[in-house]
Design an enzyme around this catalytic site. Structure first.
Site, PDB file in Angstrom:
ATOM      1  N   PRO A   1      11.615  24.454   7.489  1.00  0.00           N
ATOM      2  CA  PRO A   1      12.469  25.646   7.458  1.00  0.00           C
ATOM      3  C   PRO A   1      11.591  26.886   7.464  1.00  0.00           C
ATOM      4  CG  PRO A   1      12.316  24.671   5.256  1.00  0.00           C
ATOM      5  CD  PRO A   1      11.583  23.751   6.190  1.00  0.00           C
TER       6      PRO A   1
ATOM      7  N   GLN B   1      19.620  24.014   3.316  1.00  0.00           N
ATOM      8  CA  GLN B   1      18.736  24.283   2.185  1.00  0.00           C
ATOM      9  C   GLN B   1      19.339  25.328   1.248  1.00  0.00           C
ATOM     10  OE1 GLN B   1      14.823  26.445   2.254  1.00  0.00           O
ATOM     11  NE2 GLN B   1      14.013  24.418   1.775  1.00  0.00           N
TER      12      GLN B   1
ATOM     13  N   CYS C   1       9.723  28.792  -2.463  1.00  0.00           N
ATOM     14  CA  CYS C   1       9.680  30.148  -1.918  1.00  0.00           C
ATOM     15  C   CYS C   1       8.828  31.072  -2.801  1.00  0.00           C
ATOM     16  CB  CYS C   1      11.091  30.705  -1.765  1.00  0.00           C
ATOM     17  SG  CYS C   1      11.085  32.346  -1.029  1.00  0.00           S
TER      18      CYS C   1
HETATM   19  C1  FMN Z   1       7.945  32.826   8.102  1.00  0.00           C
HETATM   20  C2  FMN Z   1       8.116  31.675   7.145  1.00  0.00           C
HETATM   21  C3  FMN Z   1       9.354  31.458   6.554  1.00  0.00           C
HETATM   22  C4  FMN Z   1       9.535  30.365   5.663  1.00  0.00           C
HETATM   23  N1  FMN Z   1      10.786  30.117   5.150  1.00  0.00           N
HETATM   24  C5  FMN Z   1      10.982  29.008   4.365  1.00  0.00           C
HETATM   25  C6  FMN Z   1      12.293  28.662   3.914  1.00  0.00           C
HETATM   26  O1  FMN Z   1      13.313  29.299   4.214  1.00  0.00           O
HETATM   27  N2  FMN Z   1      12.408  27.548   3.124  1.00  0.00           N
HETATM   28  C7  FMN Z   1      11.319  26.781   2.775  1.00  0.00           C
HETATM   29  O2  FMN Z   1      11.480  25.799   2.063  1.00  0.00           O
HETATM   30  N3  FMN Z   1      10.092  27.090   3.213  1.00  0.00           N
HETATM   31  C8  FMN Z   1       9.903  28.167   4.001  1.00  0.00           C
HETATM   32  N4  FMN Z   1       8.640  28.439   4.481  1.00  0.00           N
HETATM   33  C9  FMN Z   1       7.527  27.527   4.189  1.00  0.00           C
HETATM   34  C10 FMN Z   1       7.380  26.479   5.311  1.00  0.00           C
HETATM   35  O3  FMN Z   1       8.520  25.660   5.370  1.00  0.00           O
HETATM   36  C11 FMN Z   1       6.138  25.581   5.071  1.00  0.00           C
HETATM   37  O4  FMN Z   1       6.282  24.953   3.833  1.00  0.00           O
HETATM   38  C12 FMN Z   1       4.842  26.394   5.093  1.00  0.00           C
HETATM   39  O5  FMN Z   1       4.792  27.276   6.188  1.00  0.00           O
HETATM   40  C13 FMN Z   1       3.607  25.471   5.133  1.00  0.00           C
HETATM   41  O6  FMN Z   1       3.649  24.646   6.257  1.00  0.00           O
HETATM   42  P1  FMN Z   1       2.785  24.980   7.588  1.00  0.00           P
HETATM   43  O7  FMN Z   1       1.356  25.169   7.146  1.00  0.00           O
HETATM   44  O8  FMN Z   1       3.000  23.754   8.449  1.00  0.00           O
HETATM   45  O9  FMN Z   1       3.345  26.231   8.161  1.00  0.00           O
HETATM   46  C14 FMN Z   1       8.445  29.524   5.347  1.00  0.00           C
HETATM   47  C15 FMN Z   1       7.198  29.776   5.936  1.00  0.00           C
HETATM   48  C16 FMN Z   1       7.018  30.814   6.827  1.00  0.00           C
HETATM   49  C17 FMN Z   1       5.663  31.035   7.461  1.00  0.00           C
END
Ligand code: FMN
Length: 317
Positions: free
Chosen positions: A7, A64, A94
């Site tokens: 997400p 979520q 978050c």
């Molecule tokens: C722009 C942005 C918005 C995000 N929004 C959410 C969210 O709504 N809910 C959530 O559980 N994690 C959110 N995350 C976290 C991501 O789901 C993920 O856990 C995090 O980016 C680490 O994974 P990655 O290194 O593969 O990006 C967000 C991350 C980013 C960069």
């Protein structure tokens, strides 16, 4: 092996989920978080965040929820399930100041008893056929109590746990501590999905080795490389893989821009596209050029025509 699209609030809406589901390689998506405070949210809110409840993708999209009141979360989880959500995911990761100040997201990682109670009440409210899952970080101020938090959620009845391998204080700074995710996996009987800092096929391999998790959730890595899940699957199967080309991506960008322009207030025009481009630049230099061209504009015509030009140029090349 399962691969989930993470997400990402402000970027991954139902339009982008459809684009990624069409590209393939992913097994499941999660909506942007829906904030639950002291009210029962209106049906239209759930439908706005998750139109797939009535117009499903071939893969499930979990709804979520983010909040700290077990009873209100349970009431809203029940409502989401009744409207057709195929799963409920609880956000305990978050890092946003406004969210944490209002006792939501990662700050709850200091309260394992509350995590247990939220999981228990939500699980009890939702029909057994609908999985209740959760997503955590490794801690709030520091990487502590993550096993305790994970055990509390599992005891509360969640079916699956996604772990972003960093504390709130770590923010998005590399590395992700995949070995800590492994500690959680060893203690839990439910599936643990590793998340954080997987940008390449090689990262996937190392994450799998360090965490022991077969299943992963990909966030920014999939934004920068839309076919990363396909590449990982090909690698696992020992098959050669031809990466997606820029003309294909440019076509998808045009589609995304057109659809999002019609879905959000004009003052936000281009925001989601720009976020996606920011990550695409890592992999595709043409995305950088396009980003620079539109970064200051909010005009739907200017933005669309710039994306169309980029697409036409890519196709002519
Ligand atoms: C722009 C942005 C918005 C995000 N929004 C959410 C969210 O709504 N809910 C959530 O559980 N994690 C959110 N995350 C976290 C991501 O789901 C993920 O856990 C995090 O980016 C680490 O994974 P990655 O290194 O593969 O990006 C967000 C991350 C980013 C960069």
């Amino acid at each position: 092996m399962r691969i989930y699209l993470a997400p990402m609030e402000g970027v991954v809406d139902h339009h982008l989920r459809k684009i990624y589901a069409d590209i393939g390689g992913i097994d499941l998506c999660v909506t942007e978080f829906i904030r639950v405070t002291h009210t029962r949210l209106p049906e239209k809110m759930f439908r706005r965040y998750c139109p797939e409840m009535s117009d499903p993708l071939p893969i499930p999209v979990r709804v979520q929820l983010l909040g700290s009141d077990p009873e209100m979360l349970a009431i809203n989880a029940y409502a989401a399930a009744r409207y057709g959500a195929p799963g409920i995911d609880l956000n305990f990761g978050c890092p946003a100041k406004t969210v944490n100040k209002n006792r939501g997201g990662a700050c709850l990682l200091n309260e394992p008893e509350l995590l247990f109670e939220i999981a228990r009440q939500v699980r009890q409210a939702v029909p057994n056929s609908i999985p209740v899952t959760a997503k955590i970080r490794l801690g709030y101020e520091s990487r502590t109590r993550y096993v305790e938090n994970a055990l509390a959620l599992a005891e509360g009845g969640i079916a699956e746990l996604v772990v972003h391998g960093r504390s709130k204080t770590d923010g998005y700074r590399p590395p992700a501590y995949w070995n800590c995710i492994g500690e959680i996996r060893e203690r839990l009987a439910i599936p643990v999905i590793a998340n954080g800092e997987i940008w390449t096929v090689d990262d996937y391999r190392r994450c799998r080795e360090e965490s022991g998790c077969d299943h992963v959730m990909l966030g920014r890595g999939l934004l920068s490389c839309p076919d990363l899940a396909l590449a990982i699957r090909a690698d696992q199967a020992g098959e050669a893989y031809q990466p997606m080309t820029w003309p294909h991506i440019a076509e998808l960008l045009l589609k995304f821009q057109r659809e999002t322009t019609d879905s959000y207030p004009l003052q936000f025009c281009g925001n989601r596209l720009k976020q996606w481009l920011m990550y695409l630049q890592r992999q595709y230099p043409q995305a950088h050029t396009l980003f620079e061209t539109i970064k200051k504009s909010r005009d739907p015509h200017i933005i669309e025509s710039a994306v169309r030009d980029a697409r036409d140029l890519a196709c002519a090349a």
